[in-house]
Design an enzyme around this catalytic site. Structure first.
Site, PDB file in Angstrom:
ATOM      1  N   HIS A 280      19.862  47.946  78.560  1.00 58.51           N
ATOM      2  CA  HIS A 280      20.711  47.714  77.387  1.00 58.51           C
ATOM      3  C   HIS A 280      20.627  46.280  76.901  1.00 58.51           C
ATOM      4  CE1 HIS A 280      22.501  51.570  77.559  1.00 58.51           C
ATOM      5  NE2 HIS A 280      23.061  51.387  78.729  1.00 58.51           N
TER       6      HIS A 280
ATOM      7  N   HIS B 297      24.697  37.635  78.743  1.00 59.34           N
ATOM      8  CA  HIS B 297      23.680  38.540  78.220  1.00 59.34           C
ATOM      9  C   HIS B 297      23.533  38.332  76.716  1.00 59.34           C
ATOM     10  CE1 HIS B 297      27.506  40.702  77.731  1.00 59.34           C
ATOM     11  NE2 HIS B 297      26.971  41.007  76.551  1.00 59.34           N
TER      12      HIS B 297
ATOM     13  N   HIS C 169      22.481  39.976  72.621  1.00 59.09           N
ATOM     14  CA  HIS C 169      22.326  41.083  71.671  1.00 59.09           C
ATOM     15  C   HIS C 169      21.365  40.604  70.602  1.00 59.09           C
ATOM     16  CE1 HIS C 169      25.837  43.257  73.350  1.00 59.09           C
ATOM     17  NE2 HIS C 169      26.281  42.038  73.584  1.00 59.09           N
TER      18      HIS C 169
ATOM     19  N   GLU D 290      26.202  40.748  67.032  1.00 54.95           N
ATOM     20  CA  GLU D 290      27.234  41.795  66.990  1.00 54.95           C
ATOM     21  C   GLU D 290      28.328  41.397  66.014  1.00 54.95           C
ATOM     22  OE1 GLU D 290      28.209  43.006  71.219  1.00 54.95           O
ATOM     23  OE2 GLU D 290      27.154  44.704  70.323  1.00 54.95           O
TER      24      GLU D 290
ATOM     25  N   HIS E  80      26.648  36.273  74.909  1.00 52.06           N
ATOM     26  CA  HIS E  80      27.992  36.507  75.449  1.00 52.06           C
ATOM     27  C   HIS E  80      28.042  36.024  76.893  1.00 52.06           C
ATOM     28  CE1 HIS E  80      28.699  40.043  72.436  1.00 52.06           C
ATOM     29  NE2 HIS E  80      28.929  38.859  71.895  1.00 52.06           N
TER      30      HIS E  80
ATOM     31  N   THR F 249      31.962  45.447  73.952  1.00 53.93           N
ATOM     32  CA  THR F 249      31.233  46.025  72.815  1.00 53.93           C
ATOM     33  C   THR F 249      30.323  47.165  73.269  1.00 53.93           C
ATOM     34  OG1 THR F 249      29.384  44.486  72.963  1.00 53.93           O
ATOM     35  CG2 THR F 249      31.282  43.790  71.633  1.00 53.93           C
ATOM     36  N   THR F 250      30.442  47.530  74.528  1.00 55.02           N
ATOM     37  CA  THR F 250      29.681  48.662  75.069  1.00 55.02           C
ATOM     38  C   THR F 250      30.663  49.582  75.800  1.00 55.02           C
ATOM     39  OG1 THR F 250      29.298  47.436  77.118  1.00 55.02           O
ATOM     40  CG2 THR F 250      27.586  47.291  75.436  1.00 55.02           C
TER      41      THR F 250
END
Ligand code: ZN
Length: 366
Positions: A100, A126, A128, A138, A151, A232-233
């Site tokens: 992911h 991590h 995005h 995001e 993040h 957000t996941t």
């Protein structure tokens, strides 16, 4: 023979199913695994998340669009103070492609000591991102995406670990930064990005030497937006104190391309791993600063209030000025024409009057 074919078909079908299922089995905000990990999710089916994970249809979801004009300046917001972020010379850090995201595990000696009611301990960071064509942050600023977002996930020190904290109202604090494209290579990001080739396959990991993680965040930590949101996941727990820094972190085009093009999720490229902006549902976004945001904005987005400032004129502004000038010129030409016509007319009238022989009206005329 036919039976053999049928068995082979079943075998292939099974392999495909196994591959599909394993391609999305981990969340990224939360390190430790909960029961939710038995479920699978992907970014192509964001609408479907809430059918398995109830919280994903909550009223305090993340990410959000930050409307800078509507953010409320709160002078009482305490500044963020970090400790233990310099990991230079300390033990190696685990970098992982979890299918992911690209995730770096962090020691709990890294902590946010000021900024919240409690101390928050680091767990992992991590990213995005999108593709060359699709910017993949995001959060958005006035509906504009940035190329990528970092993040850094922390959990409240009053809980034993991130698993326990993740579902608690005051459980998590995420520090977020927008990543943009600059002219120069960012040597701090290179500490991570140079190891991408070692984690290109899903579920692979590698160790990288410790470095100063503070340098992955913007220089200015004083200007930020704050709101209450969620992971957000999936499982989308609504337990995150969000801090989005105003200053953009710059990496080179080449570095961003490496992030966009190096990792695989199953057989596919791991990209566009961002959730769409969620509704505020009455939540307020606070700002630690008042001045107009310095987040890099497309200049054409800025509407001049009075006279356009030199160097900030958009094509539209220049067209308006040209049309205005043309209108004034036409008006001037028309006025001159009318003036000339009147002059000619009055002169001819004068002449004609001279030629008229006065003739008093008679009764016959009535
Ligand atoms: Zn994230």
């Amino acid at each position: 023979m036919q039976l053999e074919l049928f068995v082979t078909f079943l075998f292939i079908q099974n392999q495909v199913l196994v591959a599909t299922a394993s391609s999305s089995s981990e969340e990224d905000e939360d390190d430790d695994k909960g029961s939710s990990h038995e479920h699978h999710w992907g970014y192509d089916d964001q609408e479907g998340w809430s059918s398995t994970f109830q919280d994903c249809r909550g009223q305090s979801q993340s990410p959000i669009d930050i409307e800078t004009g509507k953010a409320i300046y709160d002078p009482s917001l305490p500044h963020i103070e970090l400790e233990g972020f310099d990991l230079t010379g300390s033990s190696a850090l685990k970098l992982q492609n979890n299918g992911h995201t690209l995730k770096l595990s962090l020691p709990s000696t890294m902590r946010i000591v000021k900024g919240f009611d409690q101390v928050y301990l680091a767990s992992q960071l991590h990213f995005h991102w999108g593709t060359v064509a699709v910017p993949g942050s995001e959060h958005t600023i006035n509906n504009v995406h940035f190329p990528a977002e970092i993040h850094v996930v922390h959990y409240n020190s009053k809980y034993t670990n991130i698993s326990e904290a993740a579902s608690k109202r005051d459980g998590l604090a995420v520090l977020g930064g927008f990543i943009g494209i600059g002219l120069h290579e960012n040597e701090n990001y290179e500490k991570i990005l140079s190891a991408l080739k070692d984690v290109s396959i899903e579920a692979s990991d590698t160790d990288i030497p410790g470095f100063n993680v503070r340098h992955l965040l913007p220089n200015n930590l004083e200007k930020f937006y704050r709101y209450q949101g969620s992971l957000t996941t999936p499982p989308c727990f609504q337990t995150v104190h969000w801090t989005m820094f105003n200053e953009t972190i710059m990496v080179s085009r080449k570095q961003l391309a490496a992030l966009e093009d190096s990792l695989k999720a199953g057989h596919q490229l791991l990209s566009k791993n961002f959730r769409v902006a969620q509704l505020l549902h009455g939540r307020r976004v606070l700002a630690s600063f008042t001045s107009s945001p310095s987040v890099n904005k497309d200049l054409s987005e800025i509407k001049p209030t009075f006279a356009p400032i030199e160097g900030q004129m958009s094509r539209g502004d220049m067209l308006s000025i040209a049309l205005g000038a043309l209108f004034i010129l036409t008006l001037l030409a028309f006025s001159v024409y009318v003036y000339q016509q009147r002059k000619t007319y009055s002169r001819s009238k004068k002449h004609s009057r001279e030629n008229v022989i006065y003739k008093p009206a008679t009764k016959d005329d009535v």
